[in-house]
Design a protein around this motif. Structure first.
Motif: not given
Length: 476
Positions: A416-444
């Motif tokens: 509650e009250g957390e309205d923006q993603l942090p500038a750096n997010v630590t995912l508890p998982i390792v991606p394969g070849k690609t990682l995207t954020l749904l709803g956003a077109k910018s590359a990560l």
């Protein structure tokens, strides 16, 4: 409706209704998987759609009271009677059953409901054809206590066979459709015999002592169900409520409300299911809380298991505070509702969300607004919901995990009250070849660190997706 006693995700459900009816803890280890191939196929289809609509609607909406339960002579908060007839049970029941003479929902427009539900991302619907009070929202031939009887104000309306109209409207929008049906019937003489006053929610005579009366009731119940299975088009789900109507052998003495069932109330579910599936092949039968072959999926009420469950299950929950219409509702925020859906899906469940039509045949406008807001999120993020499977660890802190084929979805549920993603997010998982954020077109850009991944979120993406109820990372 009642209440189930499974461990809660309390942070999400702090506003659960104060008068939600008592229900049970249930031993899900006794779940029986269906053997019928058509039923298994339908169950798999149902598990893929994830998000459904439940509607409680009856004459009780005219008074703006709890559905049916004020007729039940139990000393519980949800059974409390109010109004000028409250002091005399007989007068109250007579007045309650006379509501139908004023029940005239002239704004009834199920197409608007179906369109709103579809835009909100819902894929299946369950409608109350009859609640415990016995009033039928369909044109049954077995009682005159129904929406189409001349004594009911709405009977002369060309769309008075409400259940038929609702089911058709939702099928046209490609919904799976279900019929809620109450096994107990507090109006019919063969359940609450007029000779004795009702003592509680149960049958008011001993069925073993009066077997002809009980057979009459069982035949009546089966007859009404078969009407629904015969005359109302394709039905996907038969959703049976009133779990105290059950064989005595199925009572679990470790559950408090079941210990209060003193009579064997066996209505022959084998016959009901067999005859229903002859008319509706593959029909899902949901005999709520009666663990066994006729409970194809389990239905915790207003509660979410605190862990992944490997069996088919569905949380049924109100969008506001009440199952039935009340004039001033307290609707949950769309943010909370989306987070509830994401949490449930990560644990292998479906969400069946109740919206109650009013006495004029309309929903509260806020309900349409909530569905529109949920729909906007689903348009961008629905691929992380529909057709997915849970992925271990399922739920971890603010994270929820699902998968579809070789694609993994990692959902971030902000506080509650957390309205923006942090500038750096630590995912508890390792991606394969690609990682995207749904709803956003910018590359990560990201950096692996052991079993975790640190993702840099561009400032324009943080602003673009500000205020989202859940952010979803897609890994492939």
């Amino acid at each position: 409706m009642k209440r189930f006693g499974i461990p809660l995700l309390t942070a999400l459900l702090a506003s659960a209704p104060v008068f939600a009816q008592q229900h049970s803890e249930q031993n899900h280890s006794k779940y029986i998987w269906p053997k019928d191939e058509q039923v298994k196929q339908k169950l798999s289809q149902w598990q893929d759609v994830k998000f459904g609509l439940l509607m409680h609607w009856g004459t009780y909406s005219k008074w703006g009271i709890v559905e049916s339960w004020s007729l039940c002579p139990e000393d519980e908060g949800w059974c409390e009677r109010r109004g000028p007839y409250a002091g005399n049970y007989t007068e109250y029941k007579r007045a309650y059953e006379n509501i139908r003479t004023e029940f005239n929902p002239v704004k009834f427009n199920p197409e608007r409901w179906a369109e709103a539900a579809k835009k909100g991302g819902m894929k299946y619907m369950v409608f109350t054809t009859k609640h415990h009070d016995g009033f039928c929202m369909f044109d049954t031939k077995l009682t005159d206590y129904k929406i189409t009887d001349p004594k009911t104000a709405f009977a002369s309306h060309p769309r008075s066979n409400v259940t038929k109209e609702v089911l058709e409207a939702f099928r046209k929008q490609d919904f799976m459709v279900g019929t809620y049906f109450s096994k107990p019937d507090w109006h019919i003489d063969s359940y609450w015999k007029p000779y004795w006053p009702p003592k509680d929610r149960n049958v008011n005579y001993d069925p073993k002592k009066y077997p002809k009366e009980w057979k009459k009731f069982a035949d009546f119940t089966n007859g009404q169900i078969q009407e629904l299975m015969s005359d109302y088009g394709k039905i996907d789900i038969l959703w049976l409520d009133g779990g105290w109507v059950r064989p005595f052998s199925t009572i679990d003495s470790t559950i408090s409300w079941q210990r209060a069932i003193t009579f064997d109330q066996d209505i022959d579910m084998a016959r009901i299911a067999r005859e229903a599936r002859q008319k509706q092949p593959g029909l899902l039968v949901v005999d709520r809380t009666v663990t066994g072959e006729f409970e194809n999926y389990v239905t915790p009420e207003h509660q979410i298991p605190d862990h992944y469950m490997p069996i088919p299950w569905e949380t049924c929950m109100t969008m506001g505070d009440s199952w039935s219409y009340i004039p001033k509702e307290n609707f949950k925020s769309s943010r909370k509702l989306v987070q509830i859906l994401v949490d449930i899906v990560a644990k292998n469940g479906n969400l069946l969300l109740n919206i109650a039509p009013g006495p004029d045949g309309e929903w509260h406008e806020e309900a349409y607004g909530r569905l529109a807001e949920i729909g906007k999120w689903m348009d961008a993020n629905g691929e992380s919901i529909y057709g997915t499977k849970p992925l271990a660890p399922y739920r971890q802190d603010k994270w929820a995990f699902t998968k579809k084929g070789n694609v993994t979805y990692v959902s971030y549920l902000p506080a509650e009250g957390e309205d923006q993603l942090p500038a750096n997010v630590t995912l508890p998982i390792v991606p394969g070849k690609t990682l995207t954020l749904l709803g956003a077109k910018s590359a990560l850009t990201w950096k692996k660190s052991g079993t975790a991944t640190t993702v840099a979120i561009p400032e324009n993406v943080r602003k673009q997706l500000a205020g989202q109820p859940v952010w979803v990372f897609k890994l492939s």
